[in-house]
Design a protein around this motif. Structure first.
Motif, PDB file in Angstrom:
ATOM      1  N   SER A   1      13.437  -2.576   9.281  1.00 16.91           N
ATOM      2  CA  SER A   1      13.194  -1.138   9.215  1.00 16.91           C
ATOM      3  C   SER A   1      13.938  -0.645   7.985  1.00 16.91           C
ATOM      4  O   SER A   1      15.159  -0.656   7.958  1.00 16.91           O
ATOM      5  CB  SER A   1      13.726  -0.430  10.460  1.00 16.91           C
ATOM      6  N   ALA A   2      13.168  -0.259   6.987  1.00 17.85           N
ATOM      7  CA  ALA A   2      13.791   0.183   5.733  1.00 17.85           C
ATOM      8  C   ALA A   2      14.556   1.477   5.968  1.00 17.85           C
ATOM      9  O   ALA A   2      15.670   1.652   5.474  1.00 17.85           O
ATOM     10  CB  ALA A   2      12.727   0.373   4.659  1.00 17.85           C
TER      11      ALA A   2
ATOM     12  N   ALA B   1       3.850   2.363   2.601  1.00 21.05           N
ATOM     13  CA  ALA B   1       4.327   1.196   3.351  1.00 21.05           C
ATOM     14  C   ALA B   1       5.841   1.260   3.509  1.00 21.05           C
ATOM     15  O   ALA B   1       6.399   0.674   4.434  1.00 21.05           O
ATOM     16  CB  ALA B   1       3.938  -0.081   2.623  1.00 21.05           C
TER      17      ALA B   1
ATOM     18  N   ARG C   1       0.840  -1.203   0.000  1.00 21.78           N
ATOM     19  CA  ARG C   1       0.000   0.000   0.000  1.00 21.78           C
ATOM     20  C   ARG C   1       0.879   1.259   0.000  1.00 21.78           C
ATOM     21  O   ARG C   1       2.042   1.209   0.401  1.00 21.78           O
ATOM     22  CB  ARG C   1      -0.896   0.002   1.226  1.00 21.78           C
ATOM     23  N   PRO C   2       0.287   2.364  -0.425  1.00 27.50           N
ATOM     24  CA  PRO C   2       1.042   3.618  -0.392  1.00 27.50           C
ATOM     25  C   PRO C   2       1.577   3.868   1.013  1.00 27.50           C
ATOM     26  O   PRO C   2       0.895   3.548   1.997  1.00 27.50           O
ATOM     27  CB  PRO C   2      -0.001   4.672  -0.768  1.00 27.50           C
TER      28      PRO C   2
ATOM     29  N   SER D   1       8.788   9.963  -0.787  1.00 23.57           N
ATOM     30  CA  SER D   1       8.001  11.134  -0.393  1.00 23.57           C
ATOM     31  C   SER D   1       6.988  10.774   0.688  1.00 23.57           C
ATOM     32  O   SER D   1       6.689   9.617   0.920  1.00 23.57           O
ATOM     33  CB  SER D   1       7.285  11.717  -1.617  1.00 23.57           C
TER      34      SER D   1
ATOM     35  N   LYS E   1       8.981  -0.848   9.235  1.00 23.61           N
ATOM     36  CA  LYS E   1       8.891   0.182  10.275  1.00 23.61           C
ATOM     37  C   LYS E   1       8.898  -0.429  11.673  1.00 23.61           C
ATOM     38  O   LYS E   1       8.210   0.062  12.579  1.00 23.61           O
ATOM     39  CB  LYS E   1       7.640   1.070  10.070  1.00 23.61           C
TER      40      LYS E   1
ATOM     41  N   LYS F   1       7.954   1.223   0.382  1.00 26.85           N
ATOM     42  CA  LYS F   1       8.515   0.492  -0.763  1.00 26.85           C
ATOM     43  C   LYS F   1       9.743   1.194  -1.334  1.00 26.85           C
ATOM     44  O   LYS F   1      10.775   0.571  -1.560  1.00 26.85           O
ATOM     45  CB  LYS F   1       7.456   0.317  -1.865  1.00 26.85           C
ATOM     46  N   SER F   2       9.600   2.500  -1.563  1.00 26.73           N
ATOM     47  CA  SER F   2      10.724   3.241  -2.145  1.00 26.73           C
ATOM     48  C   SER F   2      11.904   3.269  -1.186  1.00 26.73           C
ATOM     49  O   SER F   2      13.056   3.116  -1.602  1.00 26.73           O
ATOM     50  CB  SER F   2      10.310   4.671  -2.475  1.00 26.73           C
ATOM     51  N   THR F   3      11.596   3.458   0.095  1.00 28.07           N
ATOM     52  CA  THR F   3      12.665   3.477   1.095  1.00 28.07           C
ATOM     53  C   THR F   3      13.384   2.131   1.107  1.00 28.07           C
ATOM     54  O   THR F   3      14.606   2.054   1.180  1.00 28.07           O
ATOM     55  CB  THR F   3      12.090   3.785   2.493  1.00 28.07           C
TER      56      THR F   3
ATOM     57  N   ASP G   1      11.113  -0.150  13.680  1.00 24.85           N
ATOM     58  CA  ASP G   1      11.748   0.811  14.596  1.00 24.85           C
ATOM     59  C   ASP G   1      10.696   1.566  15.393  1.00 24.85           C
ATOM     60  O   ASP G   1      10.939   2.037  16.500  1.00 24.85           O
ATOM     61  CB  ASP G   1      12.632   1.793  13.803  1.00 24.85           C
ATOM     62  N   LEU G   2       9.492   1.677  14.816  1.00 21.12           N
ATOM     63  CA  LEU G   2       8.428   2.412  15.504  1.00 21.12           C
ATOM     64  C   LEU G   2       7.783   1.559  16.577  1.00 21.12           C
ATOM     65  O   LEU G   2       7.352   2.048  17.597  1.00 21.12           O
ATOM     66  CB  LEU G   2       7.355   2.870  14.507  1.00 21.12           C
TER      67      LEU G   2
HETATM   68  P1  GDP Z   1       5.994   3.974  -0.479  1.00 22.35           P
HETATM   69  O1  GDP Z   1       4.812   4.834  -0.782  1.00 22.35           O
HETATM   70  O2  GDP Z   1       5.554   2.591  -0.111  1.00 22.35           O
HETATM   71  O3  GDP Z   1       7.057   3.964  -1.531  1.00 22.35           O
HETATM   72  O4  GDP Z   1       6.643   4.553   0.862  1.00 22.35           O
HETATM   73  P2  GDP Z   1       7.943   5.480   1.043  1.00 22.35           P
HETATM   74  O5  GDP Z   1       9.159   4.681   0.876  1.00 22.35           O
HETATM   75  O6  GDP Z   1       7.780   6.697   0.217  1.00 22.35           O
HETATM   76  O7  GDP Z   1       7.821   5.803   2.583  1.00 22.35           O
HETATM   77  C1  GDP Z   1       6.706   6.477   3.106  1.00 22.35           C
HETATM   78  C2  GDP Z   1       7.119   7.137   4.414  1.00 22.35           C
HETATM   79  O8  GDP Z   1       7.432   6.120   5.380  1.00 22.35           O
HETATM   80  C3  GDP Z   1       8.332   8.028   4.305  1.00 22.35           C
HETATM   81  O9  GDP Z   1       8.149   9.124   5.102  1.00 22.35           O
HETATM   82  C4  GDP Z   1       9.449   7.162   4.865  1.00 22.35           C
HETATM   83  O10 GDP Z   1      10.488   7.910   5.411  1.00 22.35           O
HETATM   84  C5  GDP Z   1       8.724   6.370   5.911  1.00 22.35           C
HETATM   85  N1  GDP Z   1       9.382   5.102   6.194  1.00 22.35           N
HETATM   86  C6  GDP Z   1       9.781   4.157   5.294  1.00 22.35           C
HETATM   87  N2  GDP Z   1      10.364   3.125   5.926  1.00 22.35           N
HETATM   88  C7  GDP Z   1      10.365   3.400   7.238  1.00 22.35           C
HETATM   89  C8  GDP Z   1      10.847   2.716   8.400  1.00 22.35           C
HETATM   90  O11 GDP Z   1      11.423   1.623   8.361  1.00 22.35           O
HETATM   91  N3  GDP Z   1      10.610   3.315   9.605  1.00 22.35           N
HETATM   92  C9  GDP Z   1       9.985   4.511   9.704  1.00 22.35           C
HETATM   93  N4  GDP Z   1       9.818   5.011  10.901  1.00 22.35           N
HETATM   94  N5  GDP Z   1       9.539   5.184   8.639  1.00 22.35           N
HETATM   95  C10 GDP Z   1       9.715   4.652   7.415  1.00 22.35           C
END
Ligand code: GDP
Length: 456
Positions: free
Chosen positions: A359-360, A229, A226-227, A247, A335, A231-233, A337-338
């Protein structure tokens, strides 16, 4: 089968480089090079020697060069071969090639050097094809497989099978000569056993294509979820840099991004897709459709979910939507770490779906994920010195061999006359021969070598 003409081409990539290597092969390779070379008389030099001098067009010096000599049959093509190392200027290279053509050489067609090597018996066809694979190999594993094939691993196995079949074919041919007398020189139950044994080897070879192809082409791997989540990180964490745009706004990774991740010599072609959430606007909808399409074209799916944002039932729902038979499915709880709370324990995954908590953002447990990807996609299927088929042409020839062998088996079970058996065995031999090139047609050769680059 010696060629009567001499071919020339640039063997190194086109463009500017420190040096360029121009290759000549054919009966006049040495005399053509000698006619424009100022230095030692190349006609009088030994094979495998290198000579410094200049190349001249009329009285103009085109370049100072090094010329390597390989005298037939001690060369790649088994013909006279000359390699001229020049400075890597396009002007110099083009001028020298033009000069060689003026002196009697002909511009080589794609793959023509390797074609000559094959025609002159330096290598069989599957080894020649492995040369192309080796040149384009881009990972340790694809290099290893191509190298093994080039050194004849696969060919030797086929040759042994072919020889045993030829033995039976000749016995059956003999029966045809004595057809009046109703004799059986070829023991039917031995033939049956041999065919079953060959069939087993062929089945194994055909099955090896799945892994062989994965190694050669890389494994299509989709990262979906899902948005937001992560993925990009995660993609960035896996690749260790910032190539995908991360973002805070849900659904910004609208298009798919493809990157290559190498895990222990295997290339995973990673595709980061837009979210799988029900789309609310049209751009997102395109992304979502693409996600499902990419998943259907992939071997591995990394499903990423946010441990805090999703309930266990939502996760199960997602997995149900994305899972399909034959897909290697890796679930990633992101995530952590949260919160590493009890939520993880609540999640129930379907059988066969593995799950790794990471934790990405903090790059925690990324190696665990990499290990899991490798184990699930490759596992212990890849061992040293094993024969892997990487070429669809070989698979097709093996399948046709198998069909012919099935007919031989049927012919033994419901006895048919020797001439029918002989015909089907010959067919099987024909298809096996197509792989190694003991049976060739001009079309087949054209088809294979036209895919090579010029100069190879
Ligand atoms: P995408 O929409 O699935 O590609 O998600 P993004 O990679 O853009 O991440 C969405 C948000 O989640 C961003 O603000 C990231 O910094 C945050 N995020 C991604 N991975 C982690 C993680 O492992 N821990 C935390 N706390 N935040 C994360």
């Amino acid at each position: 089968m010696q060629s009567t003409d001499t071919i020339v081409a640039l063997a190194t990539p086109a463009g500017v480089g420190a040096i360029g290597v121009i290759r000549l092969s054919g009966p006049d390779a040495i005399s053509i090079a000698n006619s424009v070379f100022r230095g030692k008389d190349l006609n009088k030099q030994a094979s495998h020697t290198i000579h410094f001098g200049t190349i001249r067009s009329e009285e103009t010096i085109l370049d100072e060069v090094l010329i390597s000599l390989f005298i037939a049959p001690h060369s790649y093509t088994k013909e006279n071969v000359v390699e001229i190392s020049t400075h890597g200027s396009q002007f110099i290279i083009e001028s020298i090639i033009r000069l060689m053509i003026k002196k009697g050489a002909r511009a080589a067609k794609p793959g023509e050097f390797t074609l000559r090597a094959f025609l002159n018996g330096s290598m069989d066809l599957s080894q020649a094809e492995a040369v192309a694979d080796l040149i384009s190999s881009n990972s340790a594993a694809s290099h290893q497989v191509a190298m093994q094939q080039m050194r004849g691993g696969f060919s030797n196995q086929l040759k042994a099978l072919r020889e045993q079949l030829i033995h039976f074919a000749s016995l059956i041919e003999l029966e045809l000569d004595f057809s009046e007398e109703d004799v059986e020189f070829a023991n039917r139950s031995q033939l049956q056993q041999l065919i079953l044994q060959i069939d087993g080897v062929i089945t194994e070879l055909i099955q090896s294509f799945e892994l062989g192809n994965v190694i050669k082409e890389g494994i299509n791997t989709v990262i979906a979820g899902r948005p937001n989540a992560g993925k990009s990180t995660l993609l960035n964490a896996l690749l260790n840099d910032d190539r995908a745009i991360v973002s805070h706004i849900a659904g910004t990774t609208r298009d798919t991004i493809e990157e290559v991740l190498n895990i222990r010599g295997i290339n995973f072609r990673l595709i980061d897709t837009a979210g799988i959430r029900e789309a609310t606007d049209t751009i997102e909808a395109i992304g979502v459709e693409k996600t499902m399409q990419k998943i259907s074209q992939s071997a591995v799916l990394i499903y990423v979910f946010d441990v805090l944002a999703l309930s266990a039932s939502e996760i199960s729902e997602d997995i149900e939507r994305l899972h399909r038979p034959g897909l290697t499915f890796v679930a990633v709880a992101n995530k952590i770490d949260l919160s590493i709370n009890d939520r993880l324990k609540e999640i129930k995954l379907p059988e066969g779906v593995s799950f790794v908590a990471i934790s990405a953002r903090e790059k925690k447990h990324i190696d665990d994920l990499k290990n899991m990807l490798y184990e699930k996609a490759v596992g212990n299927r890849l061992s040293d010195n094993q024969t892997l088929i990487t070429n669809i042409r070989h698979v097709e020839a093996l399948q046709k061999t198998q069909e012919s062998l099935q007919r031989v088996l049927q012919g033994i079970e419901n006895p048919v006359t020797s001439d029918f058996l002989a015909m089907d065995i010959k067919q099987a031999l024909h298809y096996l021969g197509e792989i190694t090139g003991s049976v060739t047609t001009d079309d087949l050769l054209d088809n294979i070598f036209s895919k090579f680059c010029i100069g190879k």
